[in-house]
Scaffold this motif. Structure first.
Motif, mmCIF file in Angstrom:
data_model
loop_
_atom_site.group_PDB
_atom_site.id
_atom_site.type_symbol
_atom_site.label_atom_id
_atom_site.label_comp_id
_atom_site.label_asym_id
_atom_site.label_seq_id
_atom_site.Cartn_x
_atom_site.Cartn_y
_atom_site.Cartn_z
ATOM 1 N N ALA A 1 69.565 -45.867 -69.657
ATOM 2 C CA ALA A 1 70.745 -45.206 -70.215
ATOM 3 C C ALA A 1 71.992 -45.690 -69.485
ATOM 4 O O ALA A 1 72.022 -45.783 -68.266
ATOM 5 C CB ALA A 1 70.597 -43.700 -70.083
ATOM 6 N N VAL A 2 73.012 -46.028 -70.265
ATOM 7 C CA VAL A 2 74.298 -46.425 -69.720
ATOM 8 C C VAL A 2 75.321 -45.469 -70.314
ATOM 9 O O VAL A 2 75.254 -45.127 -71.487
ATOM 10 C CB VAL A 2 74.640 -47.887 -70.107
ATOM 11 C CG1 VAL A 2 76.024 -48.263 -69.627
ATOM 12 C CG2 VAL A 2 73.592 -48.835 -69.548
ATOM 13 N N GLU A 3 76.258 -45.037 -69.503
ATOM 14 C CA GLU A 3 77.279 -44.109 -69.980
ATOM 15 C C GLU A 3 78.005 -44.717 -71.177
ATOM 16 O O GLU A 3 78.365 -45.906 -71.161
ATOM 17 C CB GLU A 3 78.267 -43.833 -68.853
ATOM 18 C CG GLU A 3 79.287 -42.775 -69.187
ATOM 19 C CD GLU A 3 80.166 -42.447 -67.993
ATOM 20 O OE1 GLU A 3 81.358 -42.227 -68.217
ATOM 21 O OE2 GLU A 3 79.644 -42.420 -66.859
ATOM 22 N N PRO A 4 78.208 -43.948 -72.257
ATOM 23 C CA PRO A 4 78.880 -44.485 -73.449
ATOM 24 C C PRO A 4 80.208 -45.145 -73.103
ATOM 25 O O PRO A 4 81.020 -44.586 -72.355
ATOM 26 C CB PRO A 4 79.084 -43.236 -74.323
ATOM 27 C CG PRO A 4 78.009 -42.295 -73.889
ATOM 28 C CD PRO A 4 77.822 -42.544 -72.416
ATOM 29 N N GLY A 5 80.402 -46.342 -73.627
ATOM 30 C CA GLY A 5 81.634 -47.084 -73.371
ATOM 31 C C GLY A 5 81.628 -47.913 -72.110
ATOM 32 O O GLY A 5 82.499 -48.757 -71.914
ATOM 33 N N ALA A 6 80.651 -47.682 -71.241
ATOM 34 C CA ALA A 6 80.583 -48.437 -69.983
ATOM 35 C C ALA A 6 79.735 -49.690 -70.178
ATOM 36 O O ALA A 6 78.758 -49.675 -70.931
ATOM 37 C CB ALA A 6 79.980 -47.573 -68.881
ATOM 38 N N PRO A 7 80.101 -50.796 -69.534
ATOM 39 C CA PRO A 7 79.273 -52.000 -69.640
ATOM 40 C C PRO A 7 77.938 -51.802 -68.931
ATOM 41 O O PRO A 7 77.862 -51.095 -67.929
ATOM 42 C CB PRO A 7 80.109 -53.077 -68.952
ATOM 43 C CG PRO A 7 81.033 -52.328 -68.043
ATOM 44 C CD PRO A 7 81.267 -50.990 -68.672
ATOM 45 N N ASP A 8 76.906 -52.415 -69.458
ATOM 46 C CA ASP A 8 75.592 -52.357 -68.837
ATOM 47 C C ASP A 8 75.586 -53.333 -67.658
ATOM 48 O O ASP A 8 75.738 -54.545 -67.858
ATOM 49 C CB ASP A 8 74.522 -52.736 -69.860
ATOM 50 C CG ASP A 8 73.110 -52.658 -69.311
ATOM 51 O OD1 ASP A 8 72.946 -52.492 -68.089
ATOM 52 O OD2 ASP A 8 72.168 -52.775 -70.110
#
Length: 200
Positions: A42-49
């Motif tokens: 899971a990556v925070e929405p809008g944040a780059p992986d």
């Protein structure tokens, strides 16, 4: 212990010189479709992986690819004994060249490098219509632009209506919609085809 922790330990160990006895495919699929698959973490929405990189290769050094992303981010991608590389088919780092594009997944290390478990070189995923069919070539119309798709004997396959992949391309028809996964020939409108998805 979770699979994520095991994977992180394995990649970290491979990046510092160990864990070279297994291929990266033990960590996940190297199939070209996997490059476009769902995120593993899971990556925070809008944040780059932080564990995914894309761009064009600007330099190659022993065990390292230097890549400039489409957002101008600079990446150092470490190739380990556990890294799997796809360039139309599974291959080695020797097949990779400056100017190639790539997607890479792996683990971001404290020094800022990405220890890659899977690298897909020049991969494309195109939705198009077949404009013409020739010997070992499909002429594709993608949003009004022509793409030349080369069928590579022994490699290219077709999947009709979600059936298993076959080498028989005889059910492909002019005017039909297709999805093509393949390897772009850099700086051209040409693609070497890995898989064509079509309705029968």
């Amino acid at each position: 212990m979770t699979e994520t922790i095991d994977r992180r330990r394995l990649l970290t160990t491979a990046a510092v010189g160990g864990a070279s006895l297994i291929g990266g495919t033990a960590l996940g699929s190297l199939a070209p479709e996997a490059a476009f698959g769902a995120e593993e973490q899971a990556v925070e929405p809008g944040a780059p992986d932080p564990n995914f990189a894309e761009g064009r290769i600007t330099g190659i050094s022993t065990g390292m690819l230097f890549v400039t992303g489409s957002d101008m981010a600079l990446w150092r991608i470490r190739i380990t004994g556990g890294t799997s590389i796809w360039k139309l088919r599974p291959t080695t780092v020797d097949a990779v060249a400056v100017g190639d594009g790539l997607y890479a997944r792996g683990l971001r290390l404290p020094d800022g490098t990405l220890a890659a478990d899977s690298v897909w070189v020049n991969i494309v995923n195109v939705h198009a219509h077949i404009a013409a069919i020739g010997r070992n070539v499909l002429h594709l119309d993608h949003k009004g632009k022509r793409i030349v798709g080369h069928l590579v004997p022994g490699t290219s396959a077709a999947r009709y209506n979600n059936t298993p992949a076959v080498s028989d391309m005889s059910m492909l028809r002019v005017g039909k919609h297709v999805q093509v996964i393949g390897a772009w020939v850099p700086d051209t409108n040409e693609v070497e085809i890995a898989t064509v998805y079509a309705s029968a």
